[in-house]
Design an enzyme around this catalytic site. Sequence first.
Site, PDB file in Angstrom:
ATOM      1  N   GLY A 274      31.260  58.333  47.946  1.00 49.82           N
ATOM      2  CA  GLY A 274      31.213  58.818  49.325  1.00 49.82           C
ATOM      3  C   GLY A 274      30.251  58.027  50.177  1.00 49.82           C
ATOM      4  O   GLY A 274      29.782  56.956  49.783  1.00 49.82           O
TER       5      GLY A 274
ATOM      6  N   GLU B  66      13.887  49.737  46.405  1.00 51.55           N
ATOM      7  CA  GLU B  66      14.048  48.278  46.316  1.00 51.55           C
ATOM      8  C   GLU B  66      14.714  47.861  47.614  1.00 51.55           C
ATOM      9  O   GLU B  66      15.904  48.101  47.809  1.00 51.55           O
ATOM     10  CB  GLU B  66      14.955  47.905  45.129  1.00 51.55           C
ATOM     11  CG  GLU B  66      14.406  48.265  43.772  1.00 51.55           C
ATOM     12  CD  GLU B  66      13.221  47.420  43.356  1.00 51.55           C
ATOM     13  OE1 GLU B  66      12.970  46.377  43.975  1.00 51.55           O
ATOM     14  OE2 GLU B  66      12.533  47.825  42.410  1.00 51.55           O
TER      15      GLU B  66
ATOM     16  N   GLU C  82      15.683  39.815  58.005  1.00 43.75           N
ATOM     17  CA  GLU C  82      16.587  39.514  56.889  1.00 43.75           C
ATOM     18  C   GLU C  82      18.009  39.368  57.444  1.00 43.75           C
ATOM     19  O   GLU C  82      18.544  40.301  58.040  1.00 43.75           O
ATOM     20  CB  GLU C  82      16.536  40.664  55.881  1.00 43.75           C
ATOM     21  CG  GLU C  82      17.366  40.390  54.660  1.00 43.75           C
ATOM     22  CD  GLU C  82      17.314  41.542  53.667  1.00 43.75           C
ATOM     23  OE1 GLU C  82      17.511  42.693  54.077  1.00 43.75           O
ATOM     24  OE2 GLU C  82      17.092  41.268  52.482  1.00 43.75           O
TER      25      GLU C  82
ATOM     26  N   GLY D 224      26.818  57.383  52.789  1.00 44.30           N
ATOM     27  CA  GLY D 224      25.384  57.642  52.791  1.00 44.30           C
ATOM     28  C   GLY D 224      25.040  58.900  53.569  1.00 44.30           C
ATOM     29  O   GLY D 224      24.143  59.651  53.181  1.00 44.30           O
TER      30      GLY D 224
ATOM     31  N   LYS E 174      25.424  57.464  43.305  1.00 48.15           N
ATOM     32  CA  LYS E 174      26.309  57.216  44.452  1.00 48.15           C
ATOM     33  C   LYS E 174      26.278  55.718  44.738  1.00 48.15           C
ATOM     34  O   LYS E 174      25.327  55.188  45.311  1.00 48.15           O
ATOM     35  CB  LYS E 174      25.861  57.970  45.710  1.00 48.15           C
ATOM     36  CG  LYS E 174      26.946  57.890  46.786  1.00 48.15           C
ATOM     37  CD  LYS E 174      26.422  57.904  48.208  1.00 48.15           C
ATOM     38  CE  LYS E 174      26.109  56.551  48.772  1.00 48.15           C
ATOM     39  NZ  LYS E 174      27.245  55.648  48.970  1.00 48.15           N
TER      40      LYS E 174
ATOM     41  N   VAL F 233      26.753  62.116  50.949  1.00 51.74           N
ATOM     42  CA  VAL F 233      26.276  62.146  49.555  1.00 51.74           C
ATOM     43  C   VAL F 233      24.863  61.561  49.443  1.00 51.74           C
ATOM     44  O   VAL F 233      24.009  62.112  48.738  1.00 51.74           O
ATOM     45  CB  VAL F 233      27.263  61.412  48.611  1.00 51.74           C
ATOM     46  CG1 VAL F 233      26.831  61.571  47.162  1.00 51.74           C
ATOM     47  CG2 VAL F 233      28.688  61.934  48.792  1.00 51.74           C
ATOM     48  N   GLY F 234      24.609  60.458  50.147  1.00 53.00           N
ATOM     49  CA  GLY F 234      23.287  59.824  50.083  1.00 53.00           C
ATOM     50  C   GLY F 234      22.196  60.757  50.593  1.00 53.00           C
ATOM     51  O   GLY F 234      21.197  61.009  49.913  1.00 53.00           O
TER      52      GLY F 234
ATOM     53  N   CYS G 185      18.817  40.016  48.055  1.00 47.91           N
ATOM     54  CA  CYS G 185      17.544  40.493  48.609  1.00 47.91           C
ATOM     55  C   CYS G 185      16.412  39.501  48.372  1.00 47.91           C
ATOM     56  O   CYS G 185      15.483  39.436  49.157  1.00 47.91           O
ATOM     57  CB  CYS G 185      17.206  41.859  48.038  1.00 47.91           C
ATOM     58  SG  CYS G 185      17.330  41.908  46.258  1.00 47.91           S
TER      59      CYS G 185
HETATM   60  P1  NAD Z   1      22.302  50.238  53.012  1.00 46.81           P
HETATM   61  O1  NAD Z   1      20.913  50.683  53.059  1.00 46.81           O
HETATM   62  O2  NAD Z   1      23.125  50.326  54.220  1.00 46.81           O
HETATM   63  O3  NAD Z   1      23.120  51.054  51.903  1.00 46.81           O
HETATM   64  C1  NAD Z   1      22.667  51.165  50.573  1.00 46.81           C
HETATM   65  C2  NAD Z   1      23.210  52.461  49.992  1.00 46.81           C
HETATM   66  O4  NAD Z   1      22.642  53.545  50.701  1.00 46.81           O
HETATM   67  C3  NAD Z   1      24.724  52.625  50.084  1.00 46.81           C
HETATM   68  O5  NAD Z   1      25.181  53.268  48.918  1.00 46.81           O
HETATM   69  C4  NAD Z   1      24.881  53.538  51.293  1.00 46.81           C
HETATM   70  O6  NAD Z   1      26.052  54.329  51.254  1.00 46.81           O
HETATM   71  C5  NAD Z   1      23.662  54.435  51.126  1.00 46.81           C
HETATM   72  N1  NAD Z   1      23.204  55.093  52.350  1.00 46.81           N
HETATM   73  C6  NAD Z   1      23.482  54.773  53.648  1.00 46.81           C
HETATM   74  N2  NAD Z   1      22.883  55.659  54.476  1.00 46.81           N
HETATM   75  C7  NAD Z   1      22.215  56.546  53.697  1.00 46.81           C
HETATM   76  C8  NAD Z   1      21.404  57.674  53.961  1.00 46.81           C
HETATM   77  N3  NAD Z   1      21.147  58.076  55.196  1.00 46.81           N
HETATM   78  N4  NAD Z   1      20.861  58.332  52.919  1.00 46.81           N
HETATM   79  C9  NAD Z   1      21.074  57.921  51.653  1.00 46.81           C
HETATM   80  N5  NAD Z   1      21.859  56.875  51.334  1.00 46.81           N
HETATM   81  C10 NAD Z   1      22.413  56.178  52.346  1.00 46.81           C
HETATM   82  O7  NAD Z   1      22.220  48.773  52.430  1.00 46.81           O
HETATM   83  P2  NAD Z   1      23.424  47.797  52.125  1.00 46.81           P
HETATM   84  O8  NAD Z   1      23.915  47.277  53.425  1.00 46.81           O
HETATM   85  O9  NAD Z   1      24.400  48.397  51.191  1.00 46.81           O
HETATM   86  O10 NAD Z   1      22.643  46.635  51.306  1.00 46.81           O
HETATM   87  C11 NAD Z   1      21.967  45.622  51.925  1.00 46.81           C
HETATM   88  C12 NAD Z   1      20.476  45.849  51.911  1.00 46.81           C
HETATM   89  O11 NAD Z   1      20.014  46.136  50.593  1.00 46.81           O
HETATM   90  C13 NAD Z   1      19.701  44.631  52.325  1.00 46.81           C
HETATM   91  O12 NAD Z   1      18.690  44.999  53.218  1.00 46.81           O
HETATM   92  C14 NAD Z   1      19.091  44.115  51.027  1.00 46.81           C
HETATM   93  O13 NAD Z   1      17.947  43.366  51.137  1.00 46.81           O
HETATM   94  C15 NAD Z   1      18.877  45.355  50.270  1.00 46.81           C
HETATM   95  N6  NAD Z   1      18.838  45.074  48.836  1.00 46.81           N
HETATM   96  C16 NAD Z   1      17.636  45.123  48.181  1.00 46.81           C
HETATM   97  C17 NAD Z   1      17.569  44.827  46.833  1.00 46.81           C
HETATM   98  C18 NAD Z   1      16.273  44.889  46.075  1.00 46.81           C
HETATM   99  O14 NAD Z   1      16.314  44.970  44.861  1.00 46.81           O
HETATM  100  N7  NAD Z   1      15.148  44.870  46.727  1.00 46.81           N
HETATM  101  C19 NAD Z   1      18.705  44.489  46.145  1.00 46.81           C
HETATM  102  C20 NAD Z   1      19.915  44.457  46.837  1.00 46.81           C
HETATM  103  C21 NAD Z   1      19.969  44.774  48.195  1.00 46.81           C
END
Ligand code: NAD
Length: 475
Positions: free
Chosen positions: A201, A245, A379, A203, A170, A206-207, A279
């Site tokens: 979809g 991550e 962050e 989070g 997803k 589907v998440g 990140c």
């Molecule tokens: P996010 O956590 O909002 O979303 C990430 C993914 O999770 C998306 O696909 C989203 O649809 C899904 N998601 C949202 N709610 C969910 C739930 N309840 N259950 C399961 N899945 C769900 O993050 P973002 O805004 O897309 O990305 C930014 C964040 O990601 C920053 O904090 C950044 O540091 C981190 N990041 C970390 C790395 C790493 O390798 N450590 C790399 C890139 C980004």
Amino acid sequence: MRNYLKHFINGEWVESTGSKTVDVINPATEEVIGRISDGTMEDLNKAVAAARAAFPSFSQTSKEERIELLNRIADEYEKRKNDIVEVVTEELGSPITISEKTHYNMGLAHFRQAAKELESFEFTERRGGALIRKEPIGVSGLITPWNFPTNQTSTKLASAFAAGCTVVLKPSELTPFAAIILAEIFQAADLPKGVFNLVNGTGEVVGNGISSHPDIDFVSFTGSGAVGQKISENAAKTIKKVALELGGKSPLVILDDFDMKKAAQIAISNVVFNSGQVCVAATRTLVPKSKHDEFIEAVKEILPNIPYGDPQDKRNIFGPLVSEKQYNRVQGYIKKGIEEGATLVSGGPGKPEGLEKGYFVKPTVFTNVKNDMVIAQEEIFGPVMSILTYEDIDEAIEIANDTVYGLAGYVVGEDKEKVVKVASSIRAGHITINNAPMEMSAPFGGYKQSGVGREWGSYGIEEYLEVKSIVGMPS
Ligand code: NAD
């Protein structure tokens, strides 16, 4: 308009069982550029069933077959270069040159690297009277963010396929189109049906569905800490292995023997890269007190010459933030920094002149930042640098480690002993000395609240394996 309303399940593009869709917006123009289906639990269940059905045979493929498969995928990926560069530029707002140099290339590198790692990877070993076997963990649920739409997906997929796992992916609903191209690439590479399944979809549906699904054995997630926590909680109910991550607030320690102009150049490029939506961004810049003014002068000289704006313009180094939400978040932090009493060196609130359309922000530098300020601890995920000063190297290390995060760290300096001391003392998973280039075979992941587990290279493959001991094995 890119209307991709189908999911990829069991080797075919299938209609969603729901009727809701999600708009995808080009962050540089604020225009809707396409739609995806807002997947349902029924869609997810079908995808998990397909991955489950494909697992017994895919998990038994030989290492050689999987090396061949990964290289076939990489060959097909290369054929889609223009499409990938175009789509990442559109959906993420990444400048076209960065879409090619970084996003396209990193996606490709993970497939090639996984194939290379497999050549020397040992799936069995003997320990005394025991045979140790590393076996694919099973059906893997992959959830990825928007900031590196090819890199985050490819590192997970390449490791999963190398290990012999089947998957349900997803991707982020903000940047879903790169994953659609990946599905087309896998189709062209003749990936056996059911090995890769894509359900688009949100989070919430589907998440959450993936992290709590009883038929998914392992979840690999990249994204925010808050969602990572939720995933761990959900996964605990079925004792599912989870790799996370998450975010970071990484320090760049500048030693006093380093050229301050070079240091400022490195600091700025690390903060503005991908509009700061990285990140591992080096957003806490630690400067020796004695060199502070010299460093600030260098920043003031370099920053105005950093070209940014329209992602279609090849000269630009960075573009807009990904969304209005992200724009508002970064604006909130810039205002917070001012309220907290940090000194604005450059940038500040609002949109840059001439870039009123699109989610553009000014590259912003704060100095006189104290490490207990919000802008030094949280962050921001935007092009915002917080400069802190230190008296001696021990204080620099103390400040560097005074954070809940531990994803990355950076040090620049001439004195080898001091550079090594700082690199060894930072409690983080990935340290870069003197702006050295990335190493695709080295593990990537965080200490502390930056995550659990490692990706990239052979360490990435290990995440997708279970370890079995067989004692008394007839030889
Ligand atoms: P996010 O956590 O909002 O979303 C990430 C993914 O999770 C998306 O696909 C989203 O649809 C899904 N998601 C949202 N709610 C969910 C739930 N309840 N259950 C399961 N899945 C769900 O993050 P973002 O805004 O897309 O990305 C930014 C964040 O990601 C920053 O904090 C950044 O540091 C981190 N990041 C970390 C790395 C790493 O390798 N450590 C790399 C890139 C980004």
